[in-house]
Design an enzyme around this catalytic site. Structure first.
Site, mmCIF file in Angstrom:
data_model
loop_
_atom_site.group_PDB
_atom_site.id
_atom_site.type_symbol
_atom_site.label_atom_id
_atom_site.label_comp_id
_atom_site.label_asym_id
_atom_site.label_seq_id
_atom_site.Cartn_x
_atom_site.Cartn_y
_atom_site.Cartn_z
ATOM 1 N N LYS A 294 -29.477 147.141 -7.068
ATOM 2 C CA LYS A 294 -29.151 148.283 -7.134
ATOM 3 C C LYS A 294 -29.318 149.192 -6.029
ATOM 4 O O LYS A 294 -28.585 149.968 -5.526
ATOM 5 C CB LYS A 294 -29.104 149.156 -8.436
ATOM 6 C CG LYS A 294 -28.714 148.501 -9.729
ATOM 7 C CD LYS A 294 -27.514 148.735 -10.146
ATOM 8 C CE LYS A 294 -26.903 147.916 -11.025
ATOM 9 N NZ LYS A 294 -25.394 147.989 -11.673
ATOM 10 N N LYS B 249 -23.753 137.507 -10.604
ATOM 11 C CA LYS B 249 -23.299 137.774 -11.875
ATOM 12 C C LYS B 249 -22.132 138.394 -11.842
ATOM 13 O O LYS B 249 -21.834 139.284 -11.155
ATOM 14 C CB LYS B 249 -24.285 138.235 -12.781
ATOM 15 C CG LYS B 249 -24.604 139.861 -12.515
ATOM 16 C CD LYS B 249 -25.382 140.206 -13.583
ATOM 17 C CE LYS B 249 -25.216 141.940 -13.613
ATOM 18 N NZ LYS B 249 -25.187 142.520 -14.800
ATOM 19 N N LYS C 155 -19.107 144.737 -14.168
ATOM 20 C CA LYS C 155 -18.247 145.754 -14.281
ATOM 21 C C LYS C 155 -18.102 146.725 -13.148
ATOM 22 O O LYS C 155 -16.998 147.344 -13.256
ATOM 23 C CB LYS C 155 -17.983 146.427 -15.691
ATOM 24 C CG LYS C 155 -19.475 147.123 -16.332
ATOM 25 C CD LYS C 155 -19.286 147.958 -17.484
ATOM 26 C CE LYS C 155 -20.766 147.729 -18.435
ATOM 27 N NZ LYS C 155 -21.928 148.360 -17.948
HETATM 28 P P1 ATP Z 1 -23.172 147.514 -14.170
HETATM 29 O O1 ATP Z 1 -22.291 146.638 -13.362
HETATM 30 O O2 ATP Z 1 -22.916 148.825 -14.418
HETATM 31 O O3 ATP Z 1 -24.663 147.147 -13.570
HETATM 32 P P2 ATP Z 1 -23.320 145.200 -15.993
HETATM 33 O O4 ATP Z 1 -21.746 144.614 -16.045
HETATM 34 O O5 ATP Z 1 -24.089 144.524 -15.436
HETATM 35 O O6 ATP Z 1 -23.390 146.930 -15.414
HETATM 36 P P3 ATP Z 1 -24.775 146.230 -18.612
HETATM 37 O O7 ATP Z 1 -24.390 147.628 -19.184
HETATM 38 O O8 ATP Z 1 -25.847 146.175 -17.482
HETATM 39 O O9 ATP Z 1 -23.387 145.537 -17.703
HETATM 40 O O10 ATP Z 1 -24.934 144.975 -19.208
HETATM 41 C C1 ATP Z 1 -24.706 145.161 -20.734
HETATM 42 C C2 ATP Z 1 -25.168 143.787 -21.226
HETATM 43 O O11 ATP Z 1 -24.417 142.592 -20.767
HETATM 44 C C3 ATP Z 1 -26.733 143.220 -21.112
HETATM 45 O O12 ATP Z 1 -27.277 142.742 -22.181
HETATM 46 C C4 ATP Z 1 -26.374 142.427 -20.039
HETATM 47 O O13 ATP Z 1 -27.610 141.220 -19.936
HETATM 48 C C5 ATP Z 1 -25.180 141.809 -20.313
HETATM 49 N N1 ATP Z 1 -24.492 141.097 -19.067
HETATM 50 C C6 ATP Z 1 -24.079 142.020 -17.936
HETATM 51 N N2 ATP Z 1 -23.552 141.090 -17.143
HETATM 52 C C7 ATP Z 1 -23.728 139.732 -17.814
HETATM 53 C C8 ATP Z 1 -22.951 138.684 -17.109
HETATM 54 N N3 ATP Z 1 -22.479 138.420 -15.802
HETATM 55 N N4 ATP Z 1 -23.228 137.607 -17.793
HETATM 56 C C9 ATP Z 1 -23.996 137.583 -19.192
HETATM 57 N N5 ATP Z 1 -24.532 138.744 -19.627
HETATM 58 C C10 ATP Z 1 -24.144 140.015 -18.927
#
Ligand code: ATP
Ligand code: LTN
Length: 329
Positions: free
Chosen positions: A114, A196, A199
């Site tokens: 980040k 990964k 969002k």
């Molecule tokens: P941001 O893009 O804002 O960092 P994010 O998509 O990584 O957000 P989070 O709110 O950080 O989403 O994650 C919520 C949950 O989803 C956490 O348990 C995280 O481990 C899981 N998660 C996020 N991205 C993935 C992915 N690509 N595959 C599997 N699990 C995921």
């Protein structure tokens, strides 16, 4: 019967992706069984670590809560709440900050990622975020924390903080364990399958949003990056292909062996269509529920109010104990 306690959270930084769903949210739903008691939280304080628009945050927080219910969280059974509605989170976070070492925070890969992405705003909140997350967790004395793979490191830090505190002041916190799904703990981006799915990706073709229309889902999978190998197989270094097969297994319940067999002699076109169809079948019902819940303002308000009351009671007990342990009361 002593129930196992579960706690997890998600940041309201956008519409959840297929990665969030397979890695975390679907598991949250499945955890709701008679031998468990689950707390689920929309982590709005965490969303402030990157610059935000206030109206957008308010709206995204509500819409995330509605989506969690649509994904199968039953608020009658599992308190569903907004992090900032329970002040104990910020209070315990301060204490835990004093039990977290700079070196530990510096090793967090999410911080490094980040910080690189938001080089103009590397704020202290982004750095100490894992201590707040440890507070989110430890307040509820959970045995398990269902998360995707990227959050495993944060849950491990929460464990270490709990052990350190318990050693210094006597048993105060349950030491929790992360739990991850067998398939899909790390769903990769469709355009950049070495990273990964996220969002907050700037390229919408890189992720499937839980609210994407079926035709959009199909289009995004058709554009997914794969490789030039002629045979569909799960193999080292074949990031794009491995990712599609993993999503297929996660959405159909098949083993990897069965999945590979389904595509024997087939090309990527067939694989991509089959994956898209499996994903659409899984998330279409979620989309319909979501629209219904979001429209019912009174219902959503009452769910969040009840959730914060129930969560607040448990959290306050732990906070009082931690305050007493360190000599604040
Ligand atoms: P941001 O893009 O804002 O960092 P994010 O998509 O990584 O957000 P989070 O709110 O950080 O989403 O994650 C919520 C949950 O989803 C956490 O348990 C995280 O481990 C899981 N998660 C996020 N991205 C993935 C992915 N690509 N595959 C599997 N699990 C995921
Ligand atoms: N940090 C997590 C979201 C999150 C969380 C939590 C997950 C905040 N508090 C407590 C599990 C338990 C993230 O960035 N995905």
């Amino acid at each position: 019967m002593d129930k196992k306690i579960i706690l997890s959270g998600i940041k309201p930084t956008g519409i959840p992706t297929l990665g969030n769903y397979i890695g975390a949210l679907r598991n949250w739903r499945l955890m709701q069984q008679d031998d468990k008691y689950c707390y689920y939280m929309v982590a709005d304080l965490h969303a402030l670590t990157v610059r935000n628009d206030p109206d957008e945050l308010r709206q995204q927080t509500r819409s995330m809560a509605a989506l969690l219910i649509a994904c199968g969280i039953d608020p009658e059974r599992s308190p569903l709440f907004i992090q900032s509605h329970v002040p104990a989170h910020a209070e315990l976070a301060w204490i835990l900050n004093c039990f977290t070492y700079m070196g530990e925070l510096q090793r967090m890969t999410q911080f490094k990622d980040k910080a690189a992405k938001h080089a103009d705003n590397i704020n202290a909140g982004l750095f100490t975020y894992p201590s707040l997350m440890a507070a989110d967790i430890l307040l509820y004395q959970p045995h398990y924390v269902p998360v995707g793979e990227d959050q495993k490191q944060h849950v491990e830090l929460a464990r270490n903080i709990a052990i350190r505190f318990n050693n210094a002041f006597g048993e105060t916190f349950v030491v929790p364990e992360p739990i991850m799904p067998k398939f899909g703990a790390r769903i990769m981006g469709l355009q950049d399958p070495e990273h990964k799915m996220s969002k907050t990706d700037t390229n919408p073709n890189g992720y499937i949003s839980l609210l994407d229309e079926p035709a959009v889902i199909m289009k995004k999978f058709k554009k997914a990056v794969t490789d030039c190998e002629p045979v569909i197989a799960y193999a080292e270094g074949r990031y794009g292909c491995n990712n599609l097969l993993t999503v297929y297994c996660a959405c159909t319940g098949k083993t990897m062996e069965e999945a590979v067999k389904d595509f024997e002699g087939a090309g990527y076109g067939k694989l991509k269509t089959a994956v898209a169809e499996a994903v659409i079948a899984e998330i279409e019902p979620v989309q319909q529920e979501y629209k219904r819940i979001l429209a019912d303002v009174t219902y959503l308000d009452s769910v969040l109010k009840n959730g914060a009351e129930k969560a607040g009671e448990t959290a306050q007990k732990t906070l009082d104990l931690a305050f007493a342990r360190v000599g604040l009361r």
